[in-house]
Motif scaffolding. Structure first.
Motif, PDB file in Angstrom:
ATOM      1  N   LYS A  83       0.832  -1.209   0.000  1.00 30.14           N
ATOM      2  CA  LYS A  83       0.000   0.000   0.000  1.00 30.14           C
ATOM      3  C   LYS A  83       0.861   1.250   0.000  1.00 30.14           C
ATOM      4  CE  LYS A  83      -2.345  -0.544   3.667  1.00 30.14           C
ATOM      5  NZ  LYS A  83      -3.208  -0.444   4.823  1.00 30.14           N
ATOM      6  N   LEU A  84       1.898   1.265   0.835  1.00 29.96           N
ATOM      7  CA  LEU A  84       2.753   2.452   0.924  1.00 29.96           C
ATOM      8  C   LEU A  84       3.560   2.660  -0.353  1.00 29.96           C
ATOM      9  CD1 LEU A  84       3.926   2.248   4.646  1.00 29.96           C
ATOM     10  CD2 LEU A  84       2.190   3.737   3.640  1.00 29.96           C
ATOM     11  N   LYS A  85       4.077   1.587  -0.932  1.00 29.04           N
ATOM     12  CA  LYS A  85       4.808   1.718  -2.202  1.00 29.04           C
ATOM     13  C   LYS A  85       3.877   2.192  -3.314  1.00 29.04           C
ATOM     14  CE  LYS A  85       8.737  -1.310  -1.621  1.00 29.04           C
ATOM     15  NZ  LYS A  85       9.643  -0.203  -1.492  1.00 29.04           N
ATOM     16  N   LEU A  86       2.678   1.656  -3.329  1.00 26.76           N
ATOM     17  CA  LEU A  86       1.696   2.072  -4.314  1.00 26.76           C
ATOM     18  C   LEU A  86       1.389   3.563  -4.166  1.00 26.76           C
ATOM     19  CD1 LEU A  86      -0.364   1.195  -6.513  1.00 26.76           C
ATOM     20  CD2 LEU A  86      -1.966   0.755  -4.658  1.00 26.76           C
TER      21      LEU A  86
ATOM     22  N   SER B  87       3.196   5.895  -2.656  1.00 24.80           N
ATOM     23  CA  SER B  87       4.355   6.742  -2.958  1.00 24.80           C
ATOM     24  C   SER B  87       4.606   6.803  -4.465  1.00 24.80           C
ATOM     25  CB  SER B  87       5.597   6.272  -2.208  1.00 24.80           C
ATOM     26  OG  SER B  87       5.955   4.973  -2.588  1.00 24.80           O
ATOM     27  N   SER B  88       4.331   5.725  -5.176  1.00 20.80           N
ATOM     28  CA  SER B  88       4.458   5.753  -6.639  1.00 20.80           C
ATOM     29  C   SER B  88       3.425   6.683  -7.256  1.00 20.80           C
ATOM     30  CB  SER B  88       4.291   4.352  -7.217  1.00 20.80           C
ATOM     31  OG  SER B  88       5.320   3.516  -6.796  1.00 20.80           O
ATOM     32  N   ILE B  89       2.208   6.657  -6.739  1.00 21.01           N
ATOM     33  CA  ILE B  89       1.169   7.554  -7.241  1.00 21.01           C
ATOM     34  C   ILE B  89       1.558   9.016  -6.991  1.00 21.01           C
ATOM     35  CG2 ILE B  89      -1.223   8.316  -6.858  1.00 21.01           C
ATOM     36  CD1 ILE B  89      -1.910   5.317  -6.447  1.00 21.01           C
ATOM     37  N   VAL B  90       2.120   9.290  -5.820  1.00 21.96           N
ATOM     38  CA  VAL B  90       2.572  10.653  -5.514  1.00 21.96           C
ATOM     39  C   VAL B  90       3.687  11.061  -6.474  1.00 21.96           C
ATOM     40  CG1 VAL B  90       3.750  12.080  -3.784  1.00 21.96           C
ATOM     41  CG2 VAL B  90       1.819  10.648  -3.107  1.00 21.96           C
ATOM     42  N   ALA B  91       4.625  10.148  -6.745  1.00 24.39           N
ATOM     43  CA  ALA B  91       5.714  10.466  -7.667  1.00 24.39           C
ATOM     44  C   ALA B  91       5.196  10.716  -9.080  1.00 24.39           C
ATOM     45  CB  ALA B  91       6.742   9.336  -7.678  1.00 24.39           C
TER      46      ALA B  91
ATOM     47  N   GLY C 204      -1.235   9.852   1.283  1.00 25.69           N
ATOM     48  CA  GLY C 204      -0.080   8.992   1.533  1.00 25.69           C
ATOM     49  C   GLY C 204       0.458   9.159   2.939  1.00 25.69           C
ATOM     50  N   LEU C 205       0.560  10.408   3.376  1.00 23.05           N
ATOM     51  CA  LEU C 205       1.043  10.664   4.738  1.00 23.05           C
ATOM     52  C   LEU C 205       0.090  10.086   5.780  1.00 23.05           C
ATOM     53  CD1 LEU C 205       2.362  14.324   4.371  1.00 23.05           C
ATOM     54  CD2 LEU C 205       3.726  12.250   4.735  1.00 23.05           C
TER      55      LEU C 205
END
Length: 167
Positions: A107-110, A112-116, A151-152
């Motif tokens: 979930k967190l990688k997903l 953070s990828s969306i944020v990037a 995300g945060l």
């Protein structure tokens, strides 16, 4: 006996997720075709592009690679978390992260990828401001901030719940 049979049925139903992960492979192939189109277009006009257009073209390539990487993370981690473990003993180049990402990490990688990806889209919009209205740019920033805050909050929630489980 009925309960055990029902549990086996439920456990076997996890394989219904496999076609979803196979469909993501098709999505990866579609992104590869799009990458080829972008490179063809980019290379065909390379000498005509100014600095800003060149940066926009490169950002598009980065955006496509982030999206493809996101698909890989979701495919492998999702499959391992929900369907079956990979036998990686025969693969010398097996990435270290594979097999170690749990659902929370996924979930967190997903996110953070969306944020990037959102940040790259926002940067592309700022690099090409003449083609966007102030309202468009405000929407881009607002949507990006929603992703960042989400995300945060997700990371904070997972950290808080992990702290409660340890005690």
């Amino acid at each position: 006996m009925l309960e055990r049979g029902f549990e086996r049925f439920l456990f076997a139903s996890r394989w219904l997720l496999a076609p979803f992960y196979a469909a993501l492979v098709l999505g990866l192939l579609i992104l590869l075709v799009k990458l080829g189109q972008e490179i063809w277009h980019f290379a065909g006009h390379l000498l005509e592009l100014n600095e800003s257009q060149t940066i926009l073209g490169v950002l598009t390539l980065v955006d496509l690679s982030f999206t493809a990487s996101l698909l890989i993370i979701v495919m492998f981690s999702g499959y391992e978390n929900f369907v079956s473990k990979f036998d990686h003993t025969e693969h010398k180049d097996w990435p270290e992260w594979m097999g170690t990402i749990d659902f929370t990490g996924l979930k967190l990688k997903l996110m953070s990828s969306i944020v990037a990806i959102s940040a790259i889209q926002l940067l592309k919009a700022f690099m090409d401001m003449k083609n966007y209205t102030d309202r468009d740019l405000a929407w881009f920033v607002g949507i990006h901030m929603v992703f960042v805050v989400s995300g945060l909050l997700m990371a904070l929630t997972d950290r808080t719940s992990a702290g409660h489980h340890e005690t």
